[in-house]
Design an enzyme around this catalytic site. Structure first.
Site, short mmCIF file in Angstrom:
data_model
loop_
_atom_site.label_atom_id
_atom_site.label_comp_id
_atom_site.label_asym_id
_atom_site.label_seq_id
_atom_site.Cartn_x
_atom_site.Cartn_y
_atom_site.Cartn_z
N GLY A 9 0.84 -1.20 0.00
CA GLY A 9 0.00 0.00 0.00
C GLY A 9 0.87 1.24 0.00
N GLY A 12 -0.38 5.18 -0.94
CA GLY A 12 -1.39 5.91 -0.18
C GLY A 12 -0.83 7.10 0.57
N ILE A 36 -1.29 -1.77 -5.50
CA ILE A 36 -2.14 -2.32 -6.55
C ILE A 36 -2.05 -1.47 -7.81
CG2 ILE A 36 -4.29 -1.10 -5.89
CD1 ILE A 36 -5.42 -4.15 -5.95
N ASN A 53 -1.32 -7.31 -4.53
CA ASN A 53 -2.72 -7.37 -4.14
C ASN A 53 -2.75 -8.25 -2.90
OD1 ASN A 53 -5.37 -7.95 -3.69
ND2 ASN A 53 -5.82 -8.68 -5.77
N TYR A 143 -15.06 0.22 8.93
CA TYR A 143 -13.64 0.52 9.10
C TYR A 143 -13.24 0.36 10.56
CZ TYR A 143 -9.37 3.40 9.19
OH TYR A 143 -8.11 3.88 9.36
N LYS A 147 -10.77 -2.54 12.15
CA LYS A 147 -9.53 -2.19 12.86
C LYS A 147 -9.52 -2.80 14.26
CE LYS A 147 -7.18 0.16 9.81
NZ LYS A 147 -5.92 -0.38 9.29
N1 SER Z 1 -8.16 9.19 8.99
C1 SER Z 1 -8.98 8.02 9.06
C2 SER Z 1 -10.31 8.26 8.51
O1 SER Z 1 -10.75 9.39 8.55
C3 SER Z 1 -9.09 7.58 10.47
O2 SER Z 1 -8.23 6.55 10.72
O3 SER Z 1 -10.95 7.36 8.06
#
Ligand code: SER
Length: 313
Positions: A9, A12, A36, A53, A143, A147
């Site tokens: 990654g 990013g 990717i 990937n 998300y 996590k």
């Molecule tokens: N910066 C991230 C988000 O806003 C938080 O981990 O999704």
């Protein structure tokens, strides 16, 4: 021992800056950027790059067998806002990507693994102010709970198999070298670009939405800091709270006006990202990170704004 590092990654928001810092520390050829998508010119030319990937085990295995890493940083993930649009994809990538890397780390005896967690692991019933390391955690975004589950897996692989996996719960990250994507805290990067270009910004969070934030260079320092620490000092193997500052869109705008006096901000805070932000902490207690391995941020709000304005300009 020479380290050989794979960053998954690498294109990013974090990966872009992390790869460049790791290459400064360990040498360009010892840090393999993987993503990717094709990287930008600088990343591609400063060291090795592979297409990766994280959900494709054959692909991952071939990269690991080719480069024989001593460390892997897994940064590939879908963030909070985009995760709500694609919940199953976010779960699949964030969870199975991690499990694939943890399993390969065991199989190939990779010495250290880094995986980022987030303030998104907290939820509506977590304390909002100075949110402690240990408290009620009821994240209500995909998300956030991917996590939180990932943190549990990291600790499990450490306790059960002795895998040296290390992690930080990042707050919103703000830097000028790379763009954020799909997150709830992204406004705090966009605002600078719009302020310098158009002197106005429409914010997707309300003026009083306070969130924990950090300059990207502090985030990179924390990341390399925890990875460099003696294993015995890394006592928390789920993920550490780390903090630097907290602010609202209004207080950020106020600070920006010190450089751009006629900057204006408007609010369109009825979207899904407001609800996500409302479920998150306002500030974070990071005393374990400070005590265990000496974490200390450099940037406060005035320092961050000065640095962003000077560099984006
Ligand atoms: N910066 C991230 C988000 O806003 C938080 O981990 O999704």
């Amino acid at each position: 021992m020479t380290e050989k590092i794979i960053v998954i990654g690498s294109n990013g928001q974090i990966g872009t800056e992390l790869v460049s810092e790791l290459r400064t520390v360990y040498g360009g050829s010892n840090v393999v950027a993987t993503d990717i998508k094709e990287p930008d010119y600088d990343t591609k030319n400063a060291g090795p790059f592979e297409f990766s990937n994280v959900l494709d085990k054959d692909n991952l295995r071939s990269i690991i067998e080719k480069h024989k890493p001593t460390q892997v940083y897994l940064l590939a993930a879908l963030l909070s806002a985009v995760g709500e649009q694609k919940p199953k994809t976010a779960w699949d990538l964030n969870m199975n990507g991690l499990l694939n890397v943890l399993d390969f780390a065991l199989e190939y005896k990779i010495r250290k693994v880094y995986w980022p967690s987030s303030i998104a692991v907290f939820g509506p019933n977590s304390p909002k102010e100075q949110t402690p390391q240990y408290c009620t955690m009821d994240p209500n975004t995909v998300y956030g709970f991917s996590k939180l589950a990932g943190e549990r897996w990291c600790e499990y692989y450490f306790l059960k198999y002795g895998l040296d996996v290390r992690s930080l719960r990042y707050p919103g990250l703000i830097g000028w070298k790379s763009a954020p994507g799909g997150g709830t805290t992204d406004y705090a990067v966009h605002i600078f670009h719009e302020a310098l270009k158009n002197k106005t910004y429409e914010c997707f969070l309300s003026e009083n939405t306070e969130l924990p934030m950090m300059h990207m260079s502090d985030a990179i320092k924390a990341t390399i800091g925890i990875m460099d620490a003696e294993a015995s000092r890394v006592k928390i193997r789920s993920s550490y709270n780390v903090a630097a500052m907290s602010f609202t869109p209004e207080s950020l705008a106020e600070e920006i006006r010190k450089y751009i006096p006629d900057f204006t901000i408007t609010y369109k805070d009825n979207g899904p990202r407001q609800a996500i932000a409302d479920s998150w902490p306002k500030s974070i207690d990071d005393s374990y990170a400070r005590k265990d391995w000496g974490w200390q941020p450099e940037y406060d709000l005035p320092g961050l704004v000065k640095n962003m304005i000077e560099n984006i300009k």
